[in-house]
Write a protein that holds these residues in place. Structure first.
Motif, PDB file in Angstrom:
ATOM      1  N   VAL A 125       0.580  -1.167   0.076  1.00 32.29           N
ATOM      2  CA  VAL A 125       0.074  -0.326   0.399  1.00 32.29           C
ATOM      3  C   VAL A 125       0.746   1.379   0.190  1.00 32.29           C
ATOM      4  O   VAL A 125       1.807   1.599   1.020  1.00 32.29           O
ATOM      5  CB  VAL A 125      -1.353  -0.295   1.321  1.00 32.29           C
ATOM      6  N   GLY A 172       0.144   4.042   3.238  1.00 27.24           N
ATOM      7  CA  GLY A 172      -0.220   3.504   3.963  1.00 27.24           C
ATOM      8  C   GLY A 172      -1.053   3.914   5.467  1.00 27.24           C
ATOM      9  O   GLY A 172      -1.024   3.181   5.836  1.00 27.24           O
ATOM     10  N   THR A 173      -0.672   4.756   5.509  1.00 26.04           N
ATOM     11  CA  THR A 173      -1.199   5.637   6.794  1.00 26.04           C
ATOM     12  C   THR A 173      -2.470   7.146   6.595  1.00 26.04           C
ATOM     13  O   THR A 173      -3.141   6.832   7.935  1.00 26.04           O
ATOM     14  CB  THR A 173       0.298   6.351   7.744  1.00 26.04           C
ATOM     15  N   GLY A 228      -5.640   4.041   2.864  1.00 19.83           N
ATOM     16  CA  GLY A 228      -4.798   3.295   2.688  1.00 19.83           C
ATOM     17  C   GLY A 228      -4.991   2.106   3.998  1.00 19.83           C
ATOM     18  O   GLY A 228      -4.884   1.152   3.237  1.00 19.83           O
ATOM     19  N   ARG A 229      -5.112   2.707   4.693  1.00 17.97           N
ATOM     20  CA  ARG A 229      -5.037   1.882   6.034  1.00 17.97           C
ATOM     21  C   ARG A 229      -6.350   0.663   6.002  1.00 17.97           C
ATOM     22  O   ARG A 229      -6.430  -0.727   6.645  1.00 17.97           O
ATOM     23  CB  ARG A 229      -5.803   2.674   7.220  1.00 17.97           C
ATOM     24  N   ALA A 285      -5.523  -2.017   3.764  1.00 16.90           N
ATOM     25  CA  ALA A 285      -4.393  -3.199   5.002  1.00 16.90           C
ATOM     26  C   ALA A 285      -5.307  -3.663   5.379  1.00 16.90           C
ATOM     27  O   ALA A 285      -5.035  -4.570   4.851  1.00 16.90           O
ATOM     28  CB  ALA A 285      -3.124  -1.960   5.038  1.00 16.90           C
ATOM     29  N   LEU A 294       3.883  -1.974   3.892  1.00 17.77           N
ATOM     30  CA  LEU A 294       2.794  -0.191   4.624  1.00 17.77           C
ATOM     31  C   LEU A 294       4.089   0.668   3.599  1.00 17.77           C
ATOM     32  O   LEU A 294       5.342   0.236   4.620  1.00 17.77           O
ATOM     33  CB  LEU A 294       2.481   0.018   5.588  1.00 17.77           C
ATOM     34  N   LEU A 326       3.726   4.625  10.743  1.00 21.37           N
ATOM     35  CA  LEU A 326       3.966   3.847   9.394  1.00 21.37           C
ATOM     36  C   LEU A 326       3.686   2.498  10.677  1.00 21.37           C
ATOM     37  O   LEU A 326       3.221   1.112  10.509  1.00 21.37           O
ATOM     38  CB  LEU A 326       4.464   3.180   8.824  1.00 21.37           C
ATOM     39  N   GLU A 354       0.059   1.831  12.694  1.00 16.55           N
ATOM     40  CA  GLU A 354      -0.396   0.778  11.596  1.00 16.55           C
ATOM     41  C   GLU A 354      -0.139  -0.051  11.819  1.00 16.55           C
ATOM     42  O   GLU A 354      -1.164  -0.811  11.649  1.00 16.55           O
ATOM     43  CB  GLU A 354      -0.862   1.997  10.659  1.00 16.55           C
ATOM     44  N   ALA A 355       0.730  -0.388  11.458  1.00 19.85           N
ATOM     45  CA  ALA A 355       1.052  -2.037  11.166  1.00 19.85           C
ATOM     46  C   ALA A 355       0.592  -2.824  12.373  1.00 19.85           C
ATOM     47  O   ALA A 355       0.503  -3.677  12.065  1.00 19.85           O
ATOM     48  CB  ALA A 355       2.970  -1.942  11.122  1.00 19.85           C
ATOM     49  N   VAL A 393       3.753  -7.451   8.749  1.00 16.87           N
ATOM     50  CA  VAL A 393       3.401  -6.297   8.365  1.00 16.87           C
ATOM     51  C   VAL A 393       4.638  -5.642   8.612  1.00 16.87           C
ATOM     52  O   VAL A 393       5.342  -5.791   9.379  1.00 16.87           O
ATOM     53  CB  VAL A 393       2.036  -5.249   9.307  1.00 16.87           C
ATOM     54  N   THR A 442       7.224  -2.356   7.762  1.00 21.29           N
ATOM     55  CA  THR A 442       7.129  -0.693   6.978  1.00 21.29           C
ATOM     56  C   THR A 442       8.350  -0.393   6.541  1.00 21.29           C
ATOM     57  O   THR A 442       9.142  -0.737   6.252  1.00 21.29           O
ATOM     58  CB  THR A 442       6.661   0.196   8.120  1.00 21.29           C
TER      59      THR A 442
END
Length: 247
Positions: free
Chosen positions: A10, A13-14, A18-19, A22, A34, A42, A45-46, A57, A59
């Motif tokens: 993605v 990713g943040t 995007g989140r 994922a 991400l 990142l 989120e991961a 996941v 980053t």
């Protein structure tokens, strides 16, 4: 982790979308990568995705405006992703774009130049191996220029045309290219805007739509089908009438 586990990358990713993307793929058992500018963001989120789903996941730092870094970024991805989703975007401020060329350039580069350049490089790698899916998140704003956001709309129009050409290039080579048009989405980017309920999607809705799209055969996907009709009507308005509407 198994050798048959598929991998999602993605870009952006943040972001809220995007989140959500994922999460949709992770829930289906996909490994997730991400990419974004802030390693700290990142990482948060991961950690959340990994805790909720149990999938690996990773980053990866990427600034979509630093185009000279793209080759090294892609070389560092292991394994190579099966699906890449570009959720990069900047709405910007139309008034500032009209008076500040630097801001306009940031809007154009973030929504079109950067994503187009990196997806072109990703497509070349996918074509070489004969498989892969690319999803570019464009916008209905690119279907017709409007006074209220034509800088953003012009960039998204360019991105839509790019994705169409890339799809044509990849046809018959094992690579799918999807143009996704979400319409209004309730995110940090649209916070404070009056959003019509019928035309406004939630980030999770967009994430699920993208996951379904990668399993289908459609080239252009409107998250809420009503947008197809809305934009057909808007695009059919004669230019002389359209100028008077000041949309």
């Amino acid at each position: 982790m198994t050798d048959t586990q598929k991998t999602l990358l993605v870009l952006g990713g943040t972001s809220d979308i995007g989140r959500a993307v994922a999460h949709a793929f992770a829930k289906a058992g996909w490994r997730v990568m991400l990419a974004g500018r802030s390693l700290e963001a990142l990482g948060r989120e991961a950690g959340d995705i990994g805790t909720r789903t149990g999938v690996p996941v990773t980053t990866h730092v990427l600034d979509i405006l630093q185009t000279e870094s793209f080759a090294d970024f892609l070389d560092g991805l292991q394994p190579s992703p099966d699906v890449v989703v570009s959720a990069v975007g900047l709405l910007g401020d139309q008034g500032r774009a009209e008076s500040e060329p630097a801001h306009a350039a940031e809007v154009y580069r973030t929504n079109f130049e950067g994503p187009a350049l990196i997806l072109d490089m990703i497509a070349a790698r996918m074509i070489a191996r004969g498989s892969g899916t690319i999803v570019g998140i464009s916008s209905v704003a690119g279907d017709r220029g409007r006074a209220s956001n034509y800088a953003y709309g012009a960039a998204k129009a360019g991105f839509t045309a790019f994705l169409s050409g890339l799809r044509n290039r990849a046809a018959g080579k094992g690579v799918q290219v999807i143009t996704l048009k979400p319409g209004f989405v309730r995110t940090r980017m649209t916070e404070g805007m009056p959003l019509p309920g019928l035309l406004t999607a939630e980030p999770a809705e967009v994430g699920k739509a993208i996951f379904r799209a990668t399993e289908g055969r459609r080239d252009v996907v409107y998250v809420r089908p009503i947008w197809w009709l809305v934009m057909k009507i808007i695009c059919a308005i004669p230019e002389g009438v359209f100028k008077k509407l000041k949309l």
